[in-house]
Design an enzyme around this catalytic site. Structure first.
Site, short mmCIF file in Angstrom:
data_model
loop_
_atom_site.label_atom_id
_atom_site.label_comp_id
_atom_site.label_asym_id
_atom_site.label_seq_id
_atom_site.Cartn_x
_atom_site.Cartn_y
_atom_site.Cartn_z
N CYS A 116 42.93 37.17 41.27
CA CYS A 116 43.03 38.28 40.34
C CYS A 116 43.82 39.68 40.68
CB CYS A 116 41.54 38.70 39.68
SG CYS A 116 40.92 37.11 38.91
N HIS A 257 41.51 45.63 36.77
CA HIS A 257 41.25 44.27 36.36
C HIS A 257 40.40 44.16 35.29
CE1 HIS A 257 41.08 39.99 36.78
NE2 HIS A 257 39.96 39.91 37.36
N ASN A 287 39.24 37.25 30.77
CA ASN A 287 40.10 37.44 32.41
C ASN A 287 41.29 36.61 32.43
OD1 ASN A 287 40.57 37.42 35.10
ND2 ASN A 287 38.43 37.21 35.67
#
Ligand code: UT7
Length: 330
Positions: A116, A257, A287
């Protein structure tokens, strides 16, 4: 430094198929509820690849849009960098497929494996190559299709992820104050067991009889990752601001993020960022790992919340463990 790496164009790609929390639970047979998912994560829906869609097709589409919007020719791009952990193949790199599909003939191409934080790390690589005069223009893509790696029987992780790509064209600009100002990249490999995909690599290849408990698919110790993320996000932001000599109050837009709304809120609170300075789209996409930060940047541009000259702080964390932040004068 007079030679800066400036983001000149953005692009994106998300699968057409949208699953709300209820639809996902119904279709995949998950014992969960919209209420639980929204309360714990802020996620309401996510886009999921269907048919032939995957990491490569998303990366190519996002890259194509960014390149078109930049006004550059494919031959102008000298490096293709893709932050991903879910390439269609273990190798060759996703970047090589993008390079070929977009007819980028005069470029190097490589992937960055930082989960990520993949876009943070990829942009840092492009910036370093540009600032040191190695290249003039780079195509940087963050992409993941983790719906293909989740374990649909694990309700604590499978509801978190969605698929997406987004891309930026980064160019050398002499003088001026636009560009990537500062980056920090950090890691702690002792935290590797917190988010893993054990099988399918060379230790436990796809055709091996793996020991009990070793299986293909994302496994995550959610609580440990949550605790790590809260601290890591804040620490990375603090470090990049300190090293740049910039006060948090000077930041115009905070683009974290998009993993969990509670993690985003905690980071925003630490720096007293008011909600209008915090970009959030986790409710729409979940996500999307490597795609998360550049997709948020793309949407911030598209919605007029991010304009040239603004000071942007991005921050990401993920499997590795890795984390980092970019401070950018847009
Ligand atoms: O990019 C990095 C990726 N990772 C992350 O960002 C993840 C960070 N961690 C998190 O976001 C949170 O830890 C989760 C959202 C994954 C989990 O939230 P939590 O508040 O930490 O819940 P929990 O794991 O402590 O579970 C609480 C309860 C458990 O039930 P019991 O044991 O209390 O009866 C779970 O079984 O919630 C249950 N549960 C669920 N219930 C309904 C876990 N998943 C679900 C679900 N639906 N999907």
């Amino acid at each position: 430094m007079s030679r800066r790496a400036v983001i000149e164009a953005v692009g994106h790609a998300v699968p057409a198929k949208v699953y709300t929390n209820e639809e996902l639970a119904r279709e995949k047979g998950i014992d969960t509820s919209d209420e639980w998912i929204v309360q714990r994560t802020g996620i309401k829906e996510r886009h999921i690849c269907t048919g032939d869609e995957g990491c490569h097709s998303l990366a190519i589409e996002a890259g194509r849009e960014a390149l078109r919007r930049s006004g550059l020719q494919p031959s102008d791009i000298e490096m293709v960098i893709v932050g991903t952990v879910s390439g269609d193949y273990i190798w060759p790199s996703t970047a090589c497929f993008v390079q070929d599909a977009l007819g980028i003939k005069n470029a190097g191409a490589f992937d960055v494996s930082a989960a990520c934080a993949g876009f943070i790390y990829s942009l840092a690589n492009a910036t370093a190559l540009i600032e040191t005069g190695v290249i003039e223009h780079a195509l940087v893509i963050g992409v993941d299709a983790l719906s293909k790696q989740v374990d649909w029987t694990d309700r604590s992780t499978c509801i978190l992820f969605g698929d997406a790509a987004a891309a930026v064209v980064v160019s050398a600009v002499e003088g001026g104050d636009r560009g990537v100002i500062k980056t920090v990249m950090l890691s702690d490999g002792s935290g590797a067991p917190f988010i893993t995909n054990d099988a399918g690599g060379t230790k436990y290849p796809p055709n091996c009889v793996a020991p009990e408990g070793i299986k293909y698919g994302i496994q995550m110790k959610g609580n440990e990752v949550y605790r790590f993320a809260i601290k890591a996000m804040g620490d990375a932001c603090e470090k990049v601001l300190l090293e740049a000599g910039i006060n948090a109050s000077e930041v115009d837009l905070f683009v974290p993020h998009q993993a969990n709304l509670r993690i985003i809120d905690a980071a925003a609170e630490r720096f007293k960022f008011p909600s209008e300075k915090v970009f959030v789209n986790v409710h729409k996409y979940g996500n999307t790992s490597g795609g998360s930060i550049p997709l948020a940047l793309y949407e911030a541009v598209e919605t007029g919340r991010l304009k040239p000259g603004m000071l942007v702080l991005t921050v990401g964390f993920g499997a590795g463990l890795v984390w980092g932040a970019n401070l950018i004068r847009w």
